[in-house]
Scaffold this active site. Structure first.
Site: not given
Length: 343
Positions: A213, A244, A263
């Protein structure tokens, strides 16, 4: 404390054997983003504009796992995800399953501002991108692909960060199931595939794992907070898997108190509603920003590995992680700036 502040990240979970030149390249990219954001905030830019701007920078550079640097699914395709949230009014937008849009974070903002919805996915998100395409918004139709493959796999076929070729990676991952502990690889596919450190992220050896991420959190000179997060997802993930990063409250959250981007191991972050939990801990327990981040990392992850960056309306910056490193950087109005990877 007060004034504007920025924090950025490029993913949690880093191989300790990452070559020094790659570490330096990551730090240069993060520092460059901080400089861009600082210049914008000095000129009076709003937090929501800066988080989009900096995540776009991180998506466009192939170093991290987002946008042009996205990981490949089990089918060898790309499914990108992103979200953005504006703290003062808690408006948000998110997208998943994106394959043709150059900057998913900008599409997420279009969802927030030009649709009646908060979240669009897969073909519906792609259709919305085409609807939104205009001369003023050329990012929408910028294609990542050449001959059906992402740009960074065309030619030598090597995956991001120069770690391992896609074919070699697939060979290895056939022997590996997510969440199943394995210390070594029984096959031999060259020196790049020596996975024997025993450290894992998302069930993958840290040597093949690509930090999932990128993210940015900002508080501007008015005290307004915003957050944005973008990812290419897990290497070899099942098609249709959503992590997520696009989930408001899990990977991204912003309110009048703070802004948070997460992350790491997505499933653990989702179970913890980690980003929202940082804000809730501040609100209901009365803890300061760094204390809230520390508490959430320690108490909410149930053994999962993750990292968090956050800013508060008062200009505080905080981060925390329980993984093997996290690419990160921050800058504040008083001139402080740092970038780092390790503890």
């Amino acid at each position: 404390m007060g004034g504007w502040a920025i924090a950025v990240h490029g993913g949690a979970g880093v191989d300790s054997r990452l070559p020094e030149e790659r570490q330096a390249a990551a730090k240069r990219l993060l520092a460059g983003c901080l400089e861009i954001g600082a210049d914008a905030l000095r000129s009076g830019a709003m937090a929501i504009d800066v988080v989009e701007m900096l995540v776009r920078e991180l998506e466009t550079d192939p170093f991290f796992n987002s946008g042009r640097g996205s990981a490949l699914t089990a089918r060898g395709t790309v499914e990108m995800e992103a979200s953005i949230m504006n703290g003062p009014d808690r408006r948000c937008g998110a997208v998943s399953g994106i394959t043709t849009v150059k900057n998913p974070v900008s599409l997420a903002r279009r969802v927030m501002e030009f649709s009646p919805h908060s979240y669009l996915a897969f073909q519906g998100a792609e259709d919305f991108a085409i609807e939104q395409a205009s001369y003023e918004n050329p990012f929408i139709l910028d294609r990542l692909f050449n001959g059906g493959l992402p740009i960074w796999t065309v030619g030598d076929g090597f995956a991001k960060n120069g770690h391992v070729g896609f074919r070699d990676c697939k060979f290895y991952l056939k022997q590996f199931d997510y969440r199943v502990a394995t210390d070594t690889c029984s096959g031999s596919v060259g020196p790049a595939m020596s996975f024997d450190t025993g450290i894992q992220m998302n069930g993958l050896p840290i040597s093949v794992y690509a930090p999932e991420t990128v993210g940015c959190v900002v508080v501007d000179s008015t005290g307004g907070c915003a957050a944005a997060t973008s990812t290419g997802g897990l290497m070899n993930k099942k098609c249709g898997r959503i992590g997520d990063s696009p989930l408001i409250g899990a990977g991204t959250y912003a309110c009048d108190l703070c802004a948070v981007s997460c992350t790491g191991e997505g499933e653990a972050i989702i179970r913890a509603t980690l980003a929202r939990d940082v804000a809730a801990i501040m609100e209901y327990k009365g803890l300061a920003l760094q204390e809230a981040v520390n508490y959430a990392i320690k108490e909410r992850l149930d053994g999962g590995k993750a990292g968090v960056i956050a800013v508060s309306k008062d200009g505080e910056v905080a981060y925390g992680f329980n993984s093997n490193g996290m690419f990160r950087g921050c800058a504040t109005e008083d001139g402080f700036m740092e970038v780092g990877i390790w503890e």
